[in-house]
Design a protein around this motif. Sequence first.
Motif, PDB file in Angstrom:
ATOM      1  N   VAL A   7       0.827  -1.210   0.000  1.00 38.46           N
ATOM      2  CA  VAL A   7       0.000   0.000   0.000  1.00 38.46           C
ATOM      3  C   VAL A   7       0.860   1.259   0.000  1.00 38.46           C
ATOM      4  CG1 VAL A   7      -1.667   1.329   1.354  1.00 38.46           C
ATOM      5  CG2 VAL A   7      -1.958  -1.141   1.081  1.00 38.46           C
ATOM      6  N   PHE A   8       1.899   1.297   0.818  1.00 37.33           N
ATOM      7  CA  PHE A   8       2.677   2.520   0.968  1.00 37.33           C
ATOM      8  C   PHE A   8       3.806   2.665  -0.042  1.00 37.33           C
ATOM      9  CE2 PHE A   8       1.250   1.883   5.524  1.00 37.33           C
ATOM     10  CZ  PHE A   8       0.218   2.795   5.412  1.00 37.33           C
ATOM     11  N   GLY A   9       4.228   1.576  -0.627  1.00 34.91           N
ATOM     12  CA  GLY A   9       5.330   1.652  -1.573  1.00 34.91           C
ATOM     13  C   GLY A   9       5.340   0.467  -2.500  1.00 34.91           C
ATOM     14  N   SER A  10       6.261  -0.444  -2.241  1.00 34.08           N
ATOM     15  CA  SER A  10       6.386  -1.642  -3.059  1.00 34.08           C
ATOM     16  C   SER A  10       6.901  -2.768  -2.183  1.00 34.08           C
ATOM     17  CB  SER A  10       7.351  -1.401  -4.229  1.00 34.08           C
ATOM     18  OG  SER A  10       7.537  -2.580  -4.975  1.00 34.08           O
ATOM     19  N   VAL A  11       6.447  -3.984  -2.484  1.00 34.05           N
ATOM     20  CA  VAL A  11       6.916  -5.158  -1.758  1.00 34.05           C
ATOM     21  C   VAL A  11       8.417  -5.329  -2.029  1.00 34.05           C
ATOM     22  CG1 VAL A  11       6.699  -7.657  -1.548  1.00 34.05           C
ATOM     23  CG2 VAL A  11       4.654  -6.240  -1.853  1.00 34.05           C
ATOM     24  N   LEU A  12       9.171  -5.608  -0.988  1.00 36.10           N
ATOM     25  CA  LEU A  12      10.628  -5.713  -1.128  1.00 36.10           C
ATOM     26  C   LEU A  12      11.081  -7.094  -1.557  1.00 36.10           C
ATOM     27  CD1 LEU A  12      12.017  -3.653   1.879  1.00 36.10           C
ATOM     28  CD2 LEU A  12      11.383  -2.898  -0.409  1.00 36.10           C
ATOM     29  N   CYS A  13      10.285  -8.114  -1.270  1.00 33.23           N
ATOM     30  CA  CYS A  13      10.700  -9.480  -1.609  1.00 33.23           C
ATOM     31  C   CYS A  13       9.519 -10.256  -2.148  1.00 33.23           C
ATOM     32  CB  CYS A  13      11.284 -10.184  -0.388  1.00 33.23           C
ATOM     33  SG  CYS A  13      11.763 -11.890  -0.725  1.00 33.23           S
ATOM     34  N   SER A  14       9.662 -10.719  -3.373  1.00 34.13           N
ATOM     35  CA  SER A  14       8.672 -11.618  -3.968  1.00 34.13           C
ATOM     36  C   SER A  14       9.262 -13.023  -3.909  1.00 34.13           C
ATOM     37  CB  SER A  14       8.404 -11.202  -5.418  1.00 34.13           C
ATOM     38  OG  SER A  14       7.320 -11.919  -5.953  1.00 34.13           O
ATOM     39  N   PRO A  15       8.770 -13.882  -3.018  1.00 28.83           N
ATOM     40  CA  PRO A  15       9.445 -15.162  -2.752  1.00 28.83           C
ATOM     41  C   PRO A  15       9.531 -16.044  -3.987  1.00 28.83           C
ATOM     42  CG  PRO A  15       7.265 -15.104  -1.743  1.00 28.83           C
ATOM     43  CD  PRO A  15       7.547 -13.720  -2.228  1.00 28.83           C
ATOM     44  N   GLY A  16      10.665 -16.706  -4.108  1.00 22.05           N
ATOM     45  CA  GLY A  16      10.906 -17.526  -5.289  1.00 22.05           C
ATOM     46  C   GLY A  16      10.074 -18.771  -5.359  1.00 22.05           C
ATOM     47  N   CYS A  17       9.338 -19.108  -4.297  1.00 23.25           N
ATOM     48  CA  CYS A  17       8.518 -20.321  -4.338  1.00 23.25           C
ATOM     49  C   CYS A  17       7.208 -20.099  -5.081  1.00 23.25           C
ATOM     50  CB  CYS A  17       8.236 -20.810  -2.927  1.00 23.25           C
ATOM     51  SG  CYS A  17       7.364 -19.626  -1.897  1.00 23.25           S
ATOM     52  N   PHE A  18       6.774 -18.839  -5.230  1.00 23.36           N
ATOM     53  CA  PHE A  18       5.525 -18.584  -5.944  1.00 23.36           C
ATOM     54  C   PHE A  18       5.450 -17.099  -6.298  1.00 23.36           C
ATOM     55  CE2 PHE A  18       0.882 -17.893  -6.258  1.00 23.36           C
ATOM     56  CZ  PHE A  18       0.596 -18.852  -7.216  1.00 23.36           C
ATOM     57  N   SER A  19       6.054 -16.734  -7.419  1.00 25.25           N
ATOM     58  CA  SER A  19       6.059 -15.334  -7.854  1.00 25.25           C
ATOM     59  C   SER A  19       5.997 -15.281  -9.370  1.00 25.25           C
ATOM     60  CB  SER A  19       7.312 -14.609  -7.356  1.00 25.25           C
ATOM     61  OG  SER A  19       7.309 -14.491  -5.952  1.00 25.25           O
ATOM     62  N   LEU A  20       5.305 -14.276  -9.868  1.00 25.78           N
ATOM     63  CA  LEU A  20       5.176 -14.063 -11.302  1.00 25.78           C
ATOM     64  C   LEU A  20       5.981 -12.833 -11.685  1.00 25.78           C
ATOM     65  CD1 LEU A  20       3.628 -15.197 -13.814  1.00 25.78           C
ATOM     66  CD2 LEU A  20       1.957 -13.386 -13.427  1.00 25.78           C
ATOM     67  N   PHE A  21       6.873 -12.986 -12.666  1.00 26.62           N
ATOM     68  CA  PHE A  21       7.739 -11.896 -13.112  1.00 26.62           C
ATOM     69  C   PHE A  21       7.408 -11.543 -14.557  1.00 26.62           C
ATOM     70  CE2 PHE A  21      10.053 -13.941  -9.709  1.00 26.62           C
ATOM     71  CZ  PHE A  21      10.598 -12.880  -9.008  1.00 26.62           C
ATOM     72  N   ARG A  22       7.486 -10.259 -14.862  1.00 31.44           N
ATOM     73  CA  ARG A  22       7.284  -9.799 -16.235  1.00 31.44           C
ATOM     74  C   ARG A  22       8.596  -9.956 -17.004  1.00 31.44           C
ATOM     75  NH1 ARG A  22       3.397  -6.360 -18.105  1.00 31.44           N
ATOM     76  NH2 ARG A  22       2.932  -5.610 -15.991  1.00 31.44           N
ATOM     77  N   GLY A  23       8.484 -10.479 -18.216  1.00 33.08           N
ATOM     78  CA  GLY A  23       9.665 -10.724 -19.012  1.00 33.08           C
ATOM     79  C   GLY A  23      10.452  -9.459 -19.297  1.00 33.08           C
ATOM     80  N   SER A  24       9.772  -8.390 -19.669  1.00 32.17           N
ATOM     81  CA  SER A  24      10.477  -7.150 -19.994  1.00 32.17           C
ATOM     82  C   SER A  24      11.157  -6.554 -18.775  1.00 32.17           C
ATOM     83  CB  SER A  24       9.492  -6.125 -20.587  1.00 32.17           C
ATOM     84  OG  SER A  24       8.434  -5.859 -19.678  1.00 32.17           O
ATOM     85  N   ALA A  25      10.623  -6.794 -17.572  1.00 32.12           N
ATOM     86  CA  ALA A  25      11.262  -6.297 -16.353  1.00 32.12           C
ATOM     87  C   ALA A  25      12.557  -7.055 -16.090  1.00 32.12           C
ATOM     88  CB  ALA A  25      10.315  -6.426 -15.166  1.00 32.12           C
ATOM     89  N   LEU A  26      12.521  -8.372 -16.247  1.00 35.98           N
ATOM     90  CA  LEU A  26      13.732  -9.165 -16.043  1.00 35.98           C
ATOM     91  C   LEU A  26      14.789  -8.864 -17.093  1.00 35.98           C
ATOM     92  CD1 LEU A  26      12.023 -12.569 -15.214  1.00 35.98           C
ATOM     93  CD2 LEU A  26      13.155 -11.053 -13.598  1.00 35.98           C
ATOM     94  N   MET A  27      14.339  -8.499 -18.298  1.00 38.13           N
ATOM     95  CA  MET A  27      15.280  -8.216 -19.389  1.00 38.13           C
ATOM     96  C   MET A  27      15.795  -6.783 -19.348  1.00 38.13           C
ATOM     97  SD  MET A  27      12.999 -10.180 -22.263  1.00 38.13           S
ATOM     98  CE  MET A  27      14.068  -9.912 -23.660  1.00 38.13           C
ATOM     99  N   ASP A  28      15.341  -6.000 -18.375  1.00 34.70           N
ATOM    100  CA  ASP A  28      15.742  -4.601 -18.294  1.00 34.70           C
ATOM    101  C   ASP A  28      17.225  -4.487 -17.950  1.00 34.70           C
ATOM    102  OD1 ASP A  28      15.569  -1.903 -18.332  1.00 34.70           O
ATOM    103  OD2 ASP A  28      14.247  -1.687 -16.600  1.00 34.70           O
TER     104      ASP A  28
END
Length: 1426
Positions: free
Chosen positions: A734-755
């Motif tokens: 709510v106040f900003g952004s989550v600092l850790c998206s756990p590797g056991c269940f997270s969805l990543f955008r391809g263009s973000a990873l390729m940045d």
Amino acid sequence: MEELKYRGKKREGRHRDTWDPFQLNPIGAEKERKRTCFQLAQYLVAVIVGLAVLTSAVVAKGSLLVLSTLSSPSSMRSPKERQFYMLMLVFCLVCPNFLVFIKSLWRCAFKSFVQPNLRTMGFICAIECLVSLGTSILVLIVMPQFDVLTNLFISGGVCIVSSILQIVFRLQRETWRIVFPICSLVLVITGYCLLGADYYVRVSSFVDRQQDDCFIYVGVGIFSSFLVSLCWWENPLQATNNMQEVLSELDGFRDFVFVITSILRIVVIGAVYLIYYVLIQDSIVWSDFNLQNDDWELLQIGLVLFFLQAFCSASCHWFGVVACKIHAVRMSFALPVCCTGPAVLLLGLILFLTQAKELDGAKHTSIIEFCDSLVYLNNKNSTPLVLLEITRSICRTSLNSSYMTWPFSMLALEGVCMWSGFVTCTYYIWKIKVQRIERTSQLFVRRLYESAFIDLSLLLNTKMKVARARNQESHDDLENCVIYLCATMWHETYDEMLKILTSMFRLDRYRGDPKENHKDCFDFECHIYVDDSFMIEKDSGKRLVNTYVNDLIQVVIEVYRVFTNKEPDDVTITETPYGGRLIFVMPEGNMLYIHLKDKALIRNKKRWSQIMYLYYLLGWKGYIVKNPQKITRQNNPSRTSLISMDGESFLLPQYDNDTKRKHISDDNTYIMALDGDTDFQPKALILLVDRLRMYDNVGAACGRIHPTGMGPMVWYQKFEYAVGHWLQKTAEHVFGSVLCSPGCFSLFRGSALMDDNVMKRYTTTATRAGEYVQYDQGEDRWLCTLLLQQGWRVEYNAASDAYTQSPQEFKEFYNQRRRWGPSTLANTLDLLHSGPETVKRNSSISRLYIFYQMFTVGSSILGPASVSLMIAGAFQFVFKIPGTLSIIISVIPPVFYMLVCFIAKPNTQITIAAIMSVLYAFLMTASLFSIIGDMVIQGTFLTPTGVFLVSMTIMYLVTALLHPEEFGMIIYGLMYFICIPSGYLLLTIYSLVNMHIVSWGTRESNKGEGEVKKSQNVLCDKNCKLCCWDMKIQVTQETENLMIQQITSQLAQQASSVPITNQEVIPQTAPKLEAQSGPDTTKEEAGGGAKNPPTDRKKGQGERDKDLASIGSESVVSVGKQRISQSTYDEDDDDEEEEDDDYHFLDLEDRLELPASDWVQPVKEEFLKKLTYANLKRNLQEQIRYTLRNKQEDDVCEELVLMLTDTLNGELNAVGPEDILTDSQLEELQYALTEQARRILKTNRTERLEKRVKRAIEKTLIAPQVEKLDEAENDFWMKLLDRYLKPIVDTKAHQDEVTRELKSLRNKAVFLYFIINVLWVVATFFLQAIGNDVISIKIPKFYPNGTESGEFLKVEPLSLMFLLSFAVLLFIQFLAMLYHRVYTLIHVVSYRSTEKDYKEKDDEDGDGLVLENQIANGLVITSDDL
């Protein structure tokens, strides 16, 4: 009971064909169905939201009309009262502009600021000033001159500009729909004409002494309505292709424009008010604003009406947004808003008719007498003031005419025309299509709403969604996307593998079943990356897959059997430069890849597996889809393995998916990071996809992780995870952004990873101490840190549930947190260090959020001292020890444990921590009762500590109630409370002191020769469990006898003769190596090796040879269950956790060149078991039924199944149920089945189905394929391995240097933590020593009933400050949780309204052999072309 009978019937059918009919049925393998309770809840929420929209709109509109009536010059109120009501009317217009100003200023200051284009901003400011001028004149000047009914009707004319623009730009999808805006324009103009005619009749009939100046107000009202209608000029234009560049540019600096325009609008409103009432009318008496005590009723009515209007208009706008987001546009948005005007009129009539007696109206026979009597009621205090004024306003219409009352019908007709005009102008809303949780900016053009015309504002502000030009972006339609599910495995057990495979097959059924409809548009592939997949068989020297891979193969076969009642059809085995690959076509045609990694060829560990699939899926596959000539072409498209389960032929799905991705951008390519034991439903994935689809700046999204398992440690983690997600993650979201998206269940955008600076930097090999801690100990957190620093946002979705195995043993839990703790601190400090630059780049992270994170980091650093002081308080109360002495006693155990951690081995540290945790649990229980006892002694809970405890209890209870499906977690809260010293004190010390250990710590394989040597002299080896930790007791023989020495030397010589790499050690033998007598491996057989790793190393070489000889030649795969472990250099026995898998000696020149196909044949033999009699029979039946589904030939289908089964029984009469057919037997069987099917189809005159049935027979009899990797892809892997993933070669000197750096870093971190906590404890100690009488804060003591006792509570300043700070932090997180809960509910209801409904549909495809590309427009290749 019915389900039990159904399962029994299926089992009986299997039992006729084999003596092993028993199978696993994983939890969650059944089809998902819509639950009635969810459907009812969805409709209930839609009804509630619709009623909220209608109620708030009616109240907002009604209160504005009442204020306008009360401030009218013709009202019976005094000038002082009219002046005050007029001021409230001004405030009503100012309020929405002020709210927009605050929100836009916040976004400009803390989110993002874009330099505006002065020309565009000037144009917008001019428009907004004209709109504000029109609104002010209409509401403040014109409406008070009119009666309440005219004011209700005249607002409908503000849609005139929108109608004109719709006609001019032809924005209708169908040409005939232009009738709607034309009718709207005609109706509005007619309404204005009727307005003028009505007032002409009133003047000529002398109704209520109506003056000629009313015509001026009519004209000014029409003109001001036209100015107001300019407010929504942007809506028709954004639907055209003319001003897209200007509007796109405006979106960039819209926040700053709103800051300026909201100020200008407020200035214009104030200017109109002052110019008209001060300069022109000169009616304002400034002294009258000084209200006295006798003006209480005036103040009460005015403020109530103002707050009702302001609050309800804002609520109506918010509920309208919610209605659109939950897919209830018609029922909960369009219908209530359109009915607002009639509802206000109806409500007024009901009030008038029911309250007429209050106005003494029953005594009069005519409306004229009744209206005349209202003047005499003005002085009666018992008369309802508001009702009296509204009735008086109605009496100003033609109803009060002495000559004729029929002109009143013109007023009614005017209302009908105006209402019909704006309804027809906004006709498109009834056909609008919105996506789940669609962005508000995609729903409404403007963030600002017009409180004076709240119903019209909502309708006219709703975006027109029309067809755009092909070269322009549009979020109106759901874009297709590709999702790559990537699971990394590291020594998972059979049951854990079962969870992830079941989840993948569930998603395959959700996405791909042609019989079933769903509205989610996506393609997906499943990839599983198995670390440490191979071993060297000791006797033969063959390179085989290990027991973990064998378990995984059995799990795939078992899950495939559960979902389809048959064996896997399309199986491909491929050798690769990194090891091997198994390719499966899942039941619905989606792909499953299992990548087997050889640690001698490629780096192991999770981060390197992630780099491996990121470069493969985003780098390589992205390259070949952008270069179509690189896609492998099939030379033989009629190959049987190209036939899908539904009987249609197409290019292999992996190539078909690559072709589809050609039309999908990197923004719509998603990577789903999973662990090898994650369990999730398709809904969880779809909810995460929604976040990335709707918000372009979201680079990653994570769900709610639920730990699974049994025991006290799992109970502690359940509540820890719950509180962390309920409060901490929601606050970050709510106040900003989550600092850790756990590797056991997270969805990543391809263009973000390729940045830039993300994927490339993620490949960095750790060489320094800090890099080992940040990069390798918490790779998921580091990846999120890189995304945040590049400007991407990470979100949390509380409705996306995933379940993963958690550590169940104390030692495993401590080792896991030993990795997580330093990594979390390192990444958070890295983010804070780059805070100013991150704030500039990332619109989701503000300076306030950076301060919030600094505060949380500070609180966590002071955690050990805070726990020690809490324990000191317990000592002080329970044992009556002085405060200073209790502090000294409380810090002795932490200091003792710190010394232990520096001196003792890790296993000893954990054992001591476990014992101290139990003792601390007793002290925490005493601490709890000490707080309660203190409240009893004080006679009140209104002490700082008491209020804190009670408020925290209430807050956690409310939080749990707002998570009804997780309410049971609150039970584990007591376990969490008593384990606070262990989790926040001992674990912190253990993590810091052991920071130099960079091994994984969990799921570690057995170590090398050291353990073999160690176990040889053991006479007694016992594992004792006490509570939640293990104690290992060994009795060893001190003097080695000659026999043991001889056996040891022989063992070493024979081991050295086996040519293996330096990376590997003597393989362990499995506890039991038995030949498998049947094709079906039960859960215990397949999972035994993984769940009970072999540790018996006491056999000599002769015994091993005897074992291997006794198992026979048929158990090659079983022999393959031997495991090898990576050799490390152990300085002593207990340091087995200290070794890092990347620390090893590897001479690349000495690597053994083993035959490439050693492991392929045993794996192939596992899949050849589908060609046994029992499996063939079941496969053939299911294949025929599936192929002929929805062909409306059920009788033919069942006849085929029956007759072909008889043919199969006849042909294989002499074959055993578990014997694998030879090639000649398969050819004879195929010929017999094909001929029998042809005769049956010819008899039934259904020859058109012959090709389908023939392909089903071929597919049943196909064997697994062994293929070579494509040359181009092979070259890619070779270069990728060489560039990023080749096994790390470290010299002894480098490793020693890293070890020194790690210990130096450890010492610095421990010193910093120690100093900060000691300073806090020492400050508290001296305050206690000085005494409460000298330095303390005196707080008045209150009893629970609110009375003051006259005594004072003395509290230390530091304790009170820390308590208040912690309470404020929790309260902020609680507010964030409430906000997040609301939007989670919106998302869930939105999903449920579009949830997949499993309904059969007709299959209308052709019966010929067709290769069809859905992307190509109408391009179809038939069998004739082939």
